[in-house]
Design a protein around this motif. Sequence first.
Motif, PDB file in Angstrom:
ATOM      1  N   LEU A 377     -30.453 -25.413 -15.472  1.00  0.00           N
ATOM      2  CA  LEU A 377     -31.445 -26.328 -16.030  1.00  0.00           C
ATOM      3  C   LEU A 377     -32.709 -26.339 -15.187  1.00  0.00           C
ATOM      4  CD1 LEU A 377     -29.190 -29.389 -16.959  1.00  0.00           C
ATOM      5  CD2 LEU A 377     -29.882 -27.480 -18.412  1.00  0.00           C
ATOM      6  N   GLN A 378     -32.544 -26.040 -13.889  1.00  0.00           N
ATOM      7  CA  GLN A 378     -33.665 -26.018 -12.961  1.00  0.00           C
ATOM      8  C   GLN A 378     -33.354 -24.981 -11.886  1.00  0.00           C
ATOM      9  OE1 GLN A 378     -35.578 -30.309 -12.750  1.00  0.00           O
ATOM     10  NE2 GLN A 378     -33.461 -30.484 -12.096  1.00  0.00           N
ATOM     11  N   ASN A 379     -34.396 -24.418 -11.309  1.00  0.00           N
ATOM     12  CA  ASN A 379     -34.265 -23.623 -10.098  1.00  0.00           C
ATOM     13  C   ASN A 379     -35.589 -23.712  -9.340  1.00  0.00           C
ATOM     14  OD1 ASN A 379     -36.093 -21.599 -11.088  1.00  0.00           O
ATOM     15  ND2 ASN A 379     -34.416 -20.534 -12.108  1.00  0.00           N
ATOM     16  N   HIS A 380     -35.711 -22.988  -8.240  1.00  0.00           N
ATOM     17  CA  HIS A 380     -36.928 -23.102  -7.438  1.00  0.00           C
ATOM     18  C   HIS A 380     -38.167 -22.749  -8.254  1.00  0.00           C
ATOM     19  CE1 HIS A 380     -36.229 -18.741  -7.069  1.00  0.00           C
ATOM     20  NE2 HIS A 380     -37.539 -18.652  -6.886  1.00  0.00           N
ATOM     21  N   ASP A 381     -38.075 -21.708  -9.090  1.00  0.00           N
ATOM     22  CA  ASP A 381     -39.224 -21.283  -9.888  1.00  0.00           C
ATOM     23  C   ASP A 381     -39.590 -22.330 -10.927  1.00  0.00           C
ATOM     24  OD1 ASP A 381     -40.310 -18.881  -9.031  1.00  0.00           O
ATOM     25  OD2 ASP A 381     -38.771 -17.689 -10.010  1.00  0.00           O
ATOM     26  N   GLN A 382     -38.606 -22.760 -11.693  1.00  0.00           N
ATOM     27  CA  GLN A 382     -38.892 -23.597 -12.854  1.00  0.00           C
ATOM     28  C   GLN A 382     -39.362 -24.991 -12.461  1.00  0.00           C
ATOM     29  OE1 GLN A 382     -39.075 -21.781 -15.245  1.00  0.00           O
ATOM     30  NE2 GLN A 382     -37.576 -20.160 -15.039  1.00  0.00           N
ATOM     31  N   VAL A 383     -39.014 -25.437 -11.260  1.00  0.00           N
ATOM     32  CA  VAL A 383     -39.551 -26.701 -10.754  1.00  0.00           C
ATOM     33  C   VAL A 383     -40.833 -26.431  -9.974  1.00  0.00           C
ATOM     34  CG1 VAL A 383     -39.112 -28.733  -9.319  1.00  0.00           C
ATOM     35  CG2 VAL A 383     -37.248 -27.713 -10.648  1.00  0.00           C
ATOM     36  N   GLY A 384     -40.745 -25.521  -9.009  1.00  0.00           N
ATOM     37  CA  GLY A 384     -41.859 -25.308  -8.092  1.00  0.00           C
ATOM     38  C   GLY A 384     -43.077 -24.676  -8.716  1.00  0.00           C
ATOM     39  N   CYS A 396     -37.507 -35.917 -18.994  1.00  0.00           N
ATOM     40  CA  CYS A 396     -36.721 -36.195 -20.193  1.00  0.00           C
ATOM     41  C   CYS A 396     -35.843 -37.414 -19.947  1.00  0.00           C
ATOM     42  CB  CYS A 396     -35.872 -34.988 -20.594  1.00  0.00           C
ATOM     43  SG  CYS A 396     -34.514 -34.605 -19.474  1.00  0.00           S
ATOM     44  N   SER A 397     -35.201 -37.896 -20.995  1.00  0.00           N
ATOM     45  CA  SER A 397     -34.375 -39.102 -20.859  1.00  0.00           C
ATOM     46  C   SER A 397     -33.110 -38.799 -20.070  1.00  0.00           C
ATOM     47  CB  SER A 397     -33.989 -39.637 -22.238  1.00  0.00           C
ATOM     48  OG  SER A 397     -33.001 -38.811 -22.839  1.00  0.00           O
ATOM     49  N   SER A 398     -32.555 -39.832 -19.473  1.00  0.00           N
ATOM     50  CA  SER A 398     -31.331 -39.690 -18.700  1.00  0.00           C
ATOM     51  C   SER A 398     -30.175 -39.216 -19.576  1.00  0.00           C
ATOM     52  CB  SER A 398     -30.981 -41.020 -18.031  1.00  0.00           C
ATOM     53  OG  SER A 398     -29.777 -40.928 -17.311  1.00  0.00           O
ATOM     54  N   ASP A 399     -30.093 -39.742 -20.813  1.00  0.00           N
ATOM     55  CA  ASP A 399     -29.013 -39.333 -21.715  1.00  0.00           C
ATOM     56  C   ASP A 399     -29.131 -37.851 -22.075  1.00  0.00           C
ATOM     57  OD1 ASP A 399     -27.751 -41.764 -21.750  1.00  0.00           O
ATOM     58  OD2 ASP A 399     -28.725 -42.463 -23.590  1.00  0.00           O
ATOM     59  N   ALA A 400     -30.359 -37.403 -22.341  1.00  0.00           N
ATOM     60  CA  ALA A 400     -30.557 -35.992 -22.675  1.00  0.00           C
ATOM     61  C   ALA A 400     -30.184 -35.103 -21.495  1.00  0.00           C
ATOM     62  CB  ALA A 400     -32.004 -35.744 -23.095  1.00  0.00           C
ATOM     63  N   LEU A 401     -30.548 -35.524 -20.289  1.00  0.00           N
ATOM     64  CA  LEU A 401     -30.229 -34.740 -19.104  1.00  0.00           C
ATOM     65  C   LEU A 401     -28.718 -34.697 -18.870  1.00  0.00           C
ATOM     66  CD1 LEU A 401     -31.217 -33.065 -16.765  1.00  0.00           C
ATOM     67  CD2 LEU A 401     -31.645 -35.182 -15.479  1.00  0.00           C
ATOM     68  N   ARG A 402     -28.025 -35.804 -19.118  1.00  0.00           N
ATOM     69  CA  ARG A 402     -26.565 -35.825 -18.996  1.00  0.00           C
ATOM     70  C   ARG A 402     -25.933 -34.844 -19.992  1.00  0.00           C
ATOM     71  NH1 ARG A 402     -23.510 -40.062 -16.786  1.00  0.00           N
ATOM     72  NH2 ARG A 402     -22.010 -39.805 -18.487  1.00  0.00           N
ATOM     73  N   ALA A 403     -26.439 -34.829 -21.218  1.00  0.00           N
ATOM     74  CA  ALA A 403     -25.891 -33.931 -22.230  1.00  0.00           C
ATOM     75  C   ALA A 403     -26.101 -32.474 -21.835  1.00  0.00           C
ATOM     76  CB  ALA A 403     -26.533 -34.218 -23.586  1.00  0.00           C
TER      77      ALA A 403
END
Length: 590
Positions: A377-384, A396-403
């Motif tokens: 869902l994330q890595n150094h590139d996609q965040v940084g 995004c919403s907490s529920d969406a991230l949990r899903a």
Amino acid sequence: MPLPTPETWSHGALLLDSGLTRFALWAPDAFHVSVELGDGQSLPMLPQDDGWFVIKAHCPPGTAYQYQIDGELRVPDPASRAQQGDVHGPSLVVDPNAYPWQFTEWAGRPWHEAVIYELHVGALGGFTGVEKHLARLAELGVTAIELMPLAQFPGTRNWGYDGVLPYAPQSSYGTPEQLKHLIDAAHGHGLMVILDVVYNHFGPDGNYLGRYAKGFFRHDQKTPWGDAIDFRRPQVRDFFIDNALMWLLEYRFDGLRFDAVHAIEDPDFLKQMAARIRQQVDAPRHVWLTLENELNQAHLLEEGYDAQWNDDGHNALHVLLTGETEAYYGDFAEQPTQKLARCLSEGFIYQGQRNRHGEPRGEPSGHLPPNAFVLFLQNHDQVGNRAFGERLSQLCSSDALRAATTLLLLSPMVPLLFMGDEGAASEPFLFFTDHHGELAKAVREGRRNEFASFAVFADEEKREHIPDPNAEQTFAASRPSFPDVDAPWPVLYRTLLGLRREYLTEHLPGSRSLGAQVLAEGAVSARWQLNDGSELRIDLNLSAEPVAAELPDPRHRLFDSRQAAAESAPAHRLPPYSALVSLTPAGDDA
């Protein structure tokens, strides 16, 4: 003692015994080379065939040395095993056998057990700082840590992709022995250790090869970082292949992740490197080779490489979670739900289809097993590579991230977490460097200009607020915090990874996709057959509306991201922002 034959020469300083070292430098564009030792000695090196300069000298481990080129330029060893300081300073003779390994029987873990945690060593406090997290990560359910590149770079802070001395662990992180201690300690916790290596370019500061070994590069091919590396030359191939073998054999890393191999123009090099590694690593050991490859070259995953980071899967999920469609997300703006379904059933989304630039990209991948793809869902590139380094917890919403997290951790693909994910960290991960002078200015301006095509940064004044990569505060702000182990997010990760370990892991080898279908915009249902004949199914709804679906028998529900109890979900409706995971035994048609 006679010099070794050219066939046995390797780059760098090779300790032959406690007091004798053989120095070898490939410098075909130099007329005269000497090695200057820390005690003031200057020893002329003997010219050999094919541009090599070689000498043996009586000097023990810890000896500082530099090469002098044509009496006018002092340079570090390009195959330096350690630096006394920065990339411009002396190299050090290293005894590769000095570290007393504790877990000598460690042979790694099979790939189907992989749950990878990517981390930045500097942000966690160096090699000794990373050690403090090992027990926590093992208890969480992580089975492998992946270190961002360690090759010596200029300054004390950097992502690692500006390295110029590939054999030398970054001195500001610790010594070679401290790195080995970290790997040894990780093995003691049952954790594999994977290293991200960069063989597609050298950084812009501290690389002197162009002065005395122009053959390292080819001027007829360009990469985003300048002239391409010339892998047609055996000396160049051996420089990088021997480096890979050093990390695997001497440091006992359990695998390598090869950065941006799409920028390596010679396809034979990658195949030769994998073949050499497989030949020289003893069969009982599990050693895993993964790729970052924008070209989606599926054939490489059948020619010595185990898996590829699946940017396609991430990008489709990111569009569905955030609605963002600028820059490379534009390739996933149309029909993102259908694209996600294709990822879950076939691996790559782009398998020859044309991207937003009208160029075909990728090769068919549906025949490959699910664990040929590393999902995240994330890595150094996609965040940084975001201007302000925001994480999904802010987007995004907490529920969406949990899903989405449920999908990540319970699908048969290999899950990768980025440091801080397990606590939904709010701290950014920014792009940071430690350059100075004109290079610092160029990096700062270049970073801000990267975002000029984004609507929000069309105004140059707004781009001025993008953090300066060279500011120490930019690095300090990128250090994640970690909540108590009993906080909601760590509990979720521990629960999901516990379910993966208990119900899925042993049945993942030989698993295959049974297809994925679109339920509605933002909602998909994916199925896989495991090796015991059971059927794993994940129903995912990343939309704000409930979706009608013929869901599996409640008796087979493994996890519901929206409920404390898996059996609580209604039988014919998938709630908004939810994931429902079911595991149906073989032969159960109920």
